[in-house]
Write an enzyme that holds these catalytic residues in place. Structure first.
Site, PDB file in Angstrom:
ATOM      1  N   HIS A  20      66.409  46.897  27.217  1.00  0.00           N
ATOM      2  CA  HIS A  20      67.039  46.762  28.759  1.00  0.00           C
ATOM      3  C   HIS A  20      67.424  47.893  29.447  1.00  0.00           C
ATOM      4  CE1 HIS A  20      68.376  42.237  26.830  1.00  0.00           C
ATOM      5  NE2 HIS A  20      67.675  42.062  27.869  1.00  0.00           N
ATOM      6  N   LYS A  44      71.280  28.764  27.100  1.00  0.00           N
ATOM      7  CA  LYS A  44      70.720  29.258  25.525  1.00  0.00           C
ATOM      8  C   LYS A  44      72.656  29.272  24.536  1.00  0.00           C
ATOM      9  CE  LYS A  44      67.850  32.677  27.031  1.00  0.00           C
ATOM     10  NZ  LYS A  44      67.557  34.314  27.289  1.00  0.00           N
ATOM     11  N   ARG A  93      57.372  42.406  29.547  1.00  0.00           N
ATOM     12  CA  ARG A  93      57.716  43.013  27.977  1.00  0.00           C
ATOM     13  C   ARG A  93      56.118  42.036  28.253  1.00  0.00           C
ATOM     14  NH1 ARG A  93      61.613  39.768  24.573  1.00  0.00           N
ATOM     15  NH2 ARG A  93      60.951  38.409  26.650  1.00  0.00           N
ATOM     16  N   SER A 131      66.534  40.116  22.356  1.00  0.00           N
ATOM     17  CA  SER A 131      68.244  39.759  22.006  1.00  0.00           C
ATOM     18  C   SER A 131      68.300  38.667  21.297  1.00  0.00           C
ATOM     19  CB  SER A 131      69.013  39.203  23.069  1.00  0.00           C
ATOM     20  OG  SER A 131      68.586  40.158  24.202  1.00  0.00           O
TER      21      SER A 131
END
Ligand code: COA
Length: 158
Positions: A20, A44, A93, A131
């Site tokens: 990030h 989440k 990514r 994460s």
């Protein structure tokens, strides 16, 4: 340099990673101002509270003078309208990110036709990073050095 004054980098950042931070650093060289906008992702279950995530991002990006970290709630498109900024930054990514990001970019544009999403590719060292993986490694007692900023590492191992 883009003409718009600010670009928004939204995310849940639970926790912020060096990936990030890599995107924030790259974006800060392209735009006069970057607003890192932290929110809860409804799909989440977050480990860190919104306030903690904001504080960690502030500490991690303290060396970048044109970066501001804020929190918001509700629809991102509404938040952009409120601050009159329509450029979004997101990181890509790998190909696996594409479908989710493509859908989100088009949905945001559907909500407000002025919204443009710009995708930046992180350093290849961070393309495998997420994460969730960082949280799992920390929970199982593994080392997260080099994966997350120092302040995040301290918090994770508390
Ligand atoms: N380096 C490392 N990891 C990265 C990364 C990078 N450069 N870019 C993304 N990731 C990872 C994160 O680590 C995270 O991993 P995880 O799934 O294991 O947690 C994942 O990719 C994406 O997380 P992040 O970028 O922090 O944000 P998000 O995808 O949770 O954010 C919002 C999504 C918050 C932008 C979106 O839900 C939103 O806009 N919410 C507001 C409500 C709304 O408007 N909804 C409609 C949207 S169309």
């Amino acid at each position: 340099m883009f003409k718009e004054l600010a670009a928004v980098y939204p995310g849940s950042f639970d926790p912020p990673t060096n990936g990030h931070l890599d995107i924030i650093t790259r974006a800060s060289k392209l735009f006069p101002k970057i607003i890192v906008a932290v929110t809860d992702n409804a799909s989440k279950q977050h480990m860190f509270s919104l306030d903690v995530r904001v504080a960690l991002l502030k500490e991690a990006s303290a060396g970048l003078s044109n970066v501001e970290v804020v929190s918001f709630s509700g629809l991102l498109a509404n938040y952009l309208e409120k601050i009159n900024t329509f450029i979004l930054i997101r990181g890509l990514r790998a190909l696996s990110d594409f479908e989710y990001e493509f859908q989100m970019a088009l949905m945001n544009r559907n909500l407000n036709k002025n919204i443009e999403t710009i995708f930046l590719i992180p350093d290849q060292d961070y393309t495998f990073l997420s994460s969730s993986m960082v949280k799992e490694i920390a929970a199982l007692g593994g080392k997260t050095t080099g994966l997350v900023p120092e302040c995040v590492e301290k918090k994770l191992h508390k």
